[in-house]
Motif scaffolding. Structure first.
Motif, PDB file in Angstrom:
ATOM      1  N   HIS A 163       0.833  -1.200   0.000  1.00  0.00           N
ATOM      2  CA  HIS A 163       0.000   0.000   0.000  1.00  0.00           C
ATOM      3  C   HIS A 163       0.870   1.255   0.000  1.00  0.00           C
ATOM      4  N   ASP A 185      -2.408   9.085  -0.252  1.00  0.00           N
ATOM      5  CA  ASP A 185      -2.813   9.198   1.144  1.00  0.00           C
ATOM      6  C   ASP A 185      -2.487  10.588   1.698  1.00  0.00           C
ATOM      7  N   ARG A 233     -10.964   6.899   0.110  1.00  0.00           N
ATOM      8  CA  ARG A 233     -11.805   6.127  -0.798  1.00  0.00           C
ATOM      9  C   ARG A 233     -12.609   7.019  -1.723  1.00  0.00           C
ATOM     10  N   ASP A 262      -7.959   0.588  -0.228  1.00  0.00           N
ATOM     11  CA  ASP A 262      -7.376   0.246   1.067  1.00  0.00           C
ATOM     12  C   ASP A 262      -6.672  -1.099   0.954  1.00  0.00           C
ATOM     13  N   ASP A 321      -5.271  -2.534   4.812  1.00  0.00           N
ATOM     14  CA  ASP A 321      -6.075  -3.422   5.657  1.00  0.00           C
ATOM     15  C   ASP A 321      -6.722  -4.542   4.863  1.00  0.00           C
TER      16      ASP A 321
END
Length: 281
Positions: free
Chosen positions: A99, A107, A118, A124, A127
Protein backbone atom coordinates in the motif's frame (compact mmCIF):
# COMPACT_ATOMS: atom_id res chain seq x y z
CA UNK A 1 -4.93 -20.38 -51.70
CA UNK A 2 -4.35 -16.63 -52.04
CA UNK A 3 -1.38 -14.76 -50.59
CA UNK A 4 -3.77 -13.14 -48.10
CA UNK A 5 -5.03 -16.53 -46.94
CA UNK A 6 -1.48 -17.87 -46.64
CA UNK A 7 -0.47 -14.89 -44.52
CA UNK A 8 -3.59 -15.21 -42.39
CA UNK A 9 -2.90 -18.92 -41.79
CA UNK A 10 0.73 -18.15 -40.85
CA UNK A 11 -0.38 -15.44 -38.43
CA UNK A 12 -2.89 -17.77 -36.77
CA UNK A 13 -0.26 -20.51 -36.42
CA UNK A 14 2.25 -18.02 -34.99
CA UNK A 15 -0.32 -16.75 -32.49
CA UNK A 16 -1.14 -20.32 -31.40
CA UNK A 17 2.56 -21.02 -30.79
CA UNK A 18 3.00 -17.80 -28.83
CA UNK A 19 -0.03 -18.52 -26.66
CA UNK A 20 1.25 -22.04 -25.97
CA UNK A 21 4.65 -20.69 -24.94
CA UNK A 22 2.98 -18.07 -22.77
CA UNK A 23 0.81 -20.69 -21.08
CA UNK A 24 3.88 -22.82 -20.38
CA UNK A 25 5.65 -19.87 -18.81
CA UNK A 26 2.64 -19.10 -16.62
CA UNK A 27 2.35 -22.74 -15.61
CA UNK A 28 6.00 -22.71 -14.62
CA UNK A 29 5.49 -19.67 -12.45
CA UNK A 30 2.32 -20.97 -10.81
CA UNK A 31 3.98 -24.30 -10.09
CA UNK A 32 6.78 -22.75 -8.05
CA UNK A 33 6.47 -23.11 -4.30
CA UNK A 34 6.52 -19.72 -2.61
CA UNK A 35 9.22 -19.70 0.10
CA UNK A 36 8.69 -17.69 3.26
CA UNK A 37 11.50 -15.33 2.30
CA UNK A 38 12.76 -14.97 -1.25
CA UNK A 39 16.42 -14.01 -1.56
CA UNK A 40 16.88 -11.46 -4.34
CA UNK A 41 19.88 -12.01 -6.57
CA UNK A 42 22.55 -9.37 -6.06
CA UNK A 43 24.60 -7.91 -8.90
CA UNK A 44 27.86 -6.22 -7.90
CA UNK A 45 27.57 -2.42 -8.02
CA UNK A 46 29.48 -0.76 -10.87
CA UNK A 47 31.11 2.10 -8.95
CA UNK A 48 31.88 4.23 -12.02
CA UNK A 49 28.38 3.89 -13.46
CA UNK A 50 26.85 4.53 -10.05
CA UNK A 51 28.50 7.98 -10.04
CA UNK A 52 27.64 8.74 -13.68
CA UNK A 53 24.65 10.45 -15.28
CA UNK A 54 21.22 9.03 -14.49
CA UNK A 55 20.64 8.15 -18.13
CA UNK A 56 23.70 5.89 -18.13
CA UNK A 57 22.21 3.96 -15.22
CA UNK A 58 19.04 3.07 -17.10
CA UNK A 59 18.52 -0.06 -19.16
CA UNK A 60 15.50 1.28 -21.05
CA UNK A 61 11.74 1.15 -20.62
CA UNK A 62 10.71 -2.12 -18.94
CA UNK A 63 6.94 -1.88 -19.42
CA UNK A 64 3.90 0.36 -19.75
CA UNK A 65 1.23 -0.07 -17.07
CA UNK A 66 -2.50 0.26 -17.59
CA UNK A 67 -5.07 0.19 -14.78
CA UNK A 68 -8.22 -1.47 -16.10
CA UNK A 69 -11.83 -1.82 -15.05
CA UNK A 70 -12.29 -5.38 -16.30
CA UNK A 71 -9.13 -7.51 -16.33
CA UNK A 72 -10.49 -10.37 -18.42
CA UNK A 73 -11.76 -8.00 -21.13
CA UNK A 74 -8.52 -6.04 -21.30
CA UNK A 75 -6.43 -9.22 -21.30
CA UNK A 76 -8.47 -10.66 -24.18
CA UNK A 77 -7.90 -7.50 -26.23
CA UNK A 78 -4.13 -7.39 -25.76
CA UNK A 79 -3.66 -11.15 -26.32
CA UNK A 80 -6.47 -12.47 -28.53
CA UNK A 81 -6.93 -9.32 -30.65
CA UNK A 82 -3.45 -7.76 -30.73
CA UNK A 83 -1.56 -11.04 -30.35
CA UNK A 84 0.50 -10.39 -27.22
CA UNK A 85 1.85 -13.29 -25.17
CA UNK A 86 1.17 -13.68 -21.47
CA UNK A 87 4.39 -13.63 -19.45
CA UNK A 88 3.01 -14.08 -15.96
CA UNK A 89 0.19 -13.10 -13.66
CA UNK A 90 0.13 -12.48 -9.95
CA UNK A 91 -2.32 -10.97 -7.56
CA UNK A 92 -4.21 -10.57 -4.33
CA UNK A 93 -1.56 -8.03 -3.33
CA UNK A 94 -2.42 -6.26 -0.09
CA UNK A 95 -0.80 -5.16 3.15
CA UNK A 96 0.93 -2.09 4.53
CA UNK A 97 4.16 -2.43 2.57
CA UNK A 98 2.57 -2.65 -0.90
CA UNK A 99 0.00 0.00 0.00
CA UNK A 100 2.73 2.46 0.96
CA UNK A 101 4.82 1.53 -2.07
CA UNK A 102 2.03 2.44 -4.49
CA UNK A 103 -0.20 4.94 -2.71
CA UNK A 104 1.73 7.09 -0.22
CA UNK A 105 1.32 10.27 -2.30
CA UNK A 106 -2.44 9.73 -2.61
CA UNK A 107 -2.81 9.20 1.14
CA UNK A 108 -0.93 12.45 1.79
CA UNK A 109 -3.20 14.24 -0.69
CA UNK A 110 -6.32 12.88 1.05
CA UNK A 111 -5.08 14.04 4.45
CA UNK A 112 -4.22 17.48 3.08
CA UNK A 113 -7.71 17.79 1.59
CA UNK A 114 -9.31 16.26 4.72
CA UNK A 115 -11.28 13.70 2.78
CA UNK A 116 -11.74 9.94 3.00
CA UNK A 117 -9.13 8.43 0.64
CA UNK A 118 -11.80 6.13 -0.80
CA UNK A 119 -13.74 9.15 -2.11
CA UNK A 120 -10.84 10.08 -4.40
CA UNK A 121 -10.27 6.55 -5.68
CA UNK A 122 -7.62 5.36 -3.23
CA UNK A 123 -8.06 1.65 -2.40
CA UNK A 124 -7.38 0.25 1.07
CA UNK A 125 -4.67 -2.28 0.34
CA UNK A 126 -3.23 -1.71 3.79
CA UNK A 127 -6.07 -3.42 5.66
CA UNK A 128 -6.99 -5.67 2.74
CA UNK A 129 -10.43 -4.26 1.91
CA UNK A 130 -9.18 -4.03 -1.68
CA UNK A 131 -6.67 -6.17 -3.57
CA UNK A 132 -4.41 -5.65 -6.58
CA UNK A 133 -4.01 -8.15 -9.44
CA UNK A 134 -1.52 -7.85 -12.32
CA UNK A 135 -0.89 -9.57 -15.65
CA UNK A 136 2.10 -8.96 -17.93
CA UNK A 137 1.77 -9.22 -21.72
CA UNK A 138 4.81 -9.40 -24.02
CA UNK A 139 5.02 -7.83 -27.46
CA UNK A 140 8.08 -7.85 -29.70
CA UNK A 141 9.73 -4.81 -28.13
CA UNK A 142 7.71 -3.86 -25.06
CA UNK A 143 5.81 -5.31 -22.12
CA UNK A 144 2.38 -4.09 -21.03
CA UNK A 145 1.28 -4.57 -17.43
CA UNK A 146 -2.46 -4.73 -16.78
CA UNK A 147 -3.50 -3.83 -13.23
CA UNK A 148 -6.88 -4.20 -11.55
CA UNK A 149 -7.76 -2.89 -8.10
CA UNK A 150 -10.79 -4.79 -6.82
CA UNK A 151 -12.77 -5.26 -3.63
CA UNK A 152 -11.52 -8.25 -1.61
CA UNK A 153 -14.74 -10.22 -2.19
CA UNK A 154 -14.67 -9.53 -5.94
CA UNK A 155 -13.44 -12.58 -7.92
CA UNK A 156 -10.08 -11.96 -9.57
CA UNK A 157 -10.21 -10.97 -13.23
CA UNK A 158 -13.93 -10.45 -13.60
CA UNK A 159 -16.40 -7.71 -12.82
CA UNK A 160 -15.77 -4.08 -12.08
CA UNK A 161 -12.79 -2.37 -10.52
CA UNK A 162 -12.82 -0.71 -7.12
CA UNK A 163 -12.75 2.84 -8.50
CA UNK A 164 -14.93 4.46 -11.15
CA UNK A 165 -13.23 4.79 -14.56
CA UNK A 166 -12.23 8.25 -15.73
CA UNK A 167 -14.87 9.80 -17.97
CA UNK A 168 -12.76 12.35 -19.82
CA UNK A 169 -9.97 10.70 -21.74
CA UNK A 170 -8.88 13.39 -24.19
CA UNK A 171 -5.19 13.06 -25.10
CA UNK A 172 -4.92 16.84 -24.64
CA UNK A 173 -5.26 16.57 -20.86
CA UNK A 174 -1.92 17.02 -19.06
CA UNK A 175 -0.78 13.74 -17.42
CA UNK A 176 -2.59 11.66 -20.04
CA UNK A 177 -0.47 8.86 -21.49
CA UNK A 178 -0.90 6.49 -24.40
CA UNK A 179 0.38 3.13 -25.60
CA UNK A 180 1.83 3.17 -29.11
CA UNK A 181 2.06 0.03 -31.23
CA UNK A 182 4.45 -0.22 -34.17
CA UNK A 183 2.76 -1.66 -37.28
CA UNK A 184 5.12 -3.70 -39.48
CA UNK A 185 6.45 -2.04 -42.63
CA UNK A 186 4.81 -4.49 -45.04
CA UNK A 187 1.31 -4.23 -43.55
CA UNK A 188 -1.49 -2.20 -45.16
CA UNK A 189 -2.22 0.27 -42.36
CA UNK A 190 -5.79 1.13 -43.38
CA UNK A 191 -6.78 -2.53 -43.62
CA UNK A 192 -5.15 -3.20 -40.24
CA UNK A 193 -7.36 -0.59 -38.55
CA UNK A 194 -10.51 -1.95 -40.22
CA UNK A 195 -9.63 -5.48 -39.09
CA UNK A 196 -8.79 -4.26 -35.58
CA UNK A 197 -12.25 -2.75 -35.17
CA UNK A 198 -13.92 -5.83 -36.68
CA UNK A 199 -12.01 -8.30 -34.47
CA UNK A 200 -12.83 -6.24 -31.38
CA UNK A 201 -16.51 -5.97 -32.30
CA UNK A 202 -16.72 -9.77 -32.61
CA UNK A 203 -15.83 -9.93 -28.92
CA UNK A 204 -18.31 -7.25 -27.91
CA UNK A 205 -15.57 -4.62 -27.53
CA UNK A 206 -17.47 -1.87 -29.33
CA UNK A 207 -15.46 0.71 -27.35
CA UNK A 208 -12.48 0.00 -29.63
CA UNK A 209 -12.83 2.85 -32.11
CA UNK A 210 -10.15 4.44 -34.26
CA UNK A 211 -10.26 8.03 -35.40
CA UNK A 212 -10.57 9.06 -39.05
CA UNK A 213 -8.58 11.68 -40.94
CA UNK A 214 -11.76 13.19 -42.41
CA UNK A 215 -14.26 15.21 -40.39
CA UNK A 216 -17.13 13.10 -39.03
CA UNK A 217 -19.83 14.38 -36.67
CA UNK A 218 -21.47 11.15 -35.52
CA UNK A 219 -20.49 7.56 -34.83
CA UNK A 220 -22.47 6.52 -37.90
CA UNK A 221 -20.44 8.89 -40.08
CA UNK A 222 -17.21 7.56 -38.56
CA UNK A 223 -18.19 4.01 -39.45
CA UNK A 224 -19.13 4.99 -43.01
CA UNK A 225 -15.89 6.88 -43.71
CA UNK A 226 -13.83 5.37 -46.56
CA UNK A 227 -11.07 2.94 -45.61
CA UNK A 228 -8.48 5.44 -46.89
CA UNK A 229 -9.44 7.66 -43.93
CA UNK A 230 -8.11 5.13 -41.40
CA UNK A 231 -4.60 6.59 -41.19
CA UNK A 232 -2.69 9.81 -41.63
CA UNK A 233 0.39 9.49 -43.83
CA UNK A 234 2.81 12.41 -43.40
CA UNK A 235 4.84 13.19 -46.53
CA UNK A 236 6.78 16.33 -45.65
CA UNK A 237 8.97 17.86 -42.96
CA UNK A 238 10.95 15.91 -40.39
CA UNK A 239 8.08 13.41 -39.96
CA UNK A 240 8.09 12.42 -43.64
CA UNK A 241 7.26 8.70 -43.74
CA UNK A 242 5.36 8.66 -40.46
CA UNK A 243 1.85 7.11 -40.62
CA UNK A 244 -0.44 7.13 -37.60
CA UNK A 245 -3.90 7.06 -36.11
CA UNK A 246 -5.22 7.36 -32.56
CA UNK A 247 -7.64 4.78 -31.20
CA UNK A 248 -9.50 4.06 -27.97
CA UNK A 249 -9.00 0.63 -26.38
CA UNK A 250 -11.61 -1.53 -24.62
CA UNK A 251 -11.00 0.21 -21.28
CA UNK A 252 -11.20 3.68 -22.80
CA UNK A 253 -7.39 3.85 -22.83
CA UNK A 254 -5.64 5.96 -25.44
CA UNK A 255 -3.81 3.91 -28.05
CA UNK A 256 -1.74 4.91 -31.05
CA UNK A 257 -0.72 2.82 -34.05
CA UNK A 258 2.20 3.95 -36.22
CA UNK A 259 4.44 3.02 -39.10
CA UNK A 260 7.83 4.67 -39.53
CA UNK A 261 8.95 4.43 -43.17
CA UNK A 262 11.37 6.22 -45.47
CA UNK A 263 13.18 9.30 -44.11
CA UNK A 264 11.70 9.18 -40.61
CA UNK A 265 12.64 5.50 -40.26
CA UNK A 266 16.25 6.39 -41.03
CA UNK A 267 16.11 9.16 -38.42
CA UNK A 268 15.01 6.74 -35.69
CA UNK A 269 17.43 3.99 -36.77
CA UNK A 270 20.35 6.44 -36.82
CA UNK A 271 19.45 7.80 -33.38
CA UNK A 272 19.23 4.30 -31.89
CA UNK A 273 22.56 3.28 -33.37
CA UNK A 274 24.22 6.44 -32.05
CA UNK A 275 22.84 5.83 -28.57
CA UNK A 276 24.06 2.24 -28.57
CA UNK A 277 27.54 3.32 -29.62
CA UNK A 278 27.64 6.05 -26.97
CA UNK A 279 26.64 3.51 -24.33
CA UNK A 280 29.26 1.01 -25.56
CA UNK A 281 26.67 -1.55 -26.61
Amino acid sequence: MSDHQDTEKTDLERRAVLKTVGAAVVAGWSGLAAPSAVAQEKTPINAARNRGPLGARLQGVQHFGLTVQNMDRAFAFYTDVLGGTEIMRDGDFHGERIHNTLLTDQDIEARARRVNPRTIGVPDLKDGAQRLDVRFVQFDNVVIELLQYRDAEQPAGTGASFAEPLRHMSPAFPRMMHICFHVRDDVDFNTFIADLEAESAKRGMTQVRANRVVTVKTEQERQKAPIEANSNGITEGKSNGWRLIYCKGPEGEQLEFVQALGPVKRVFDTALEARRKAAGR
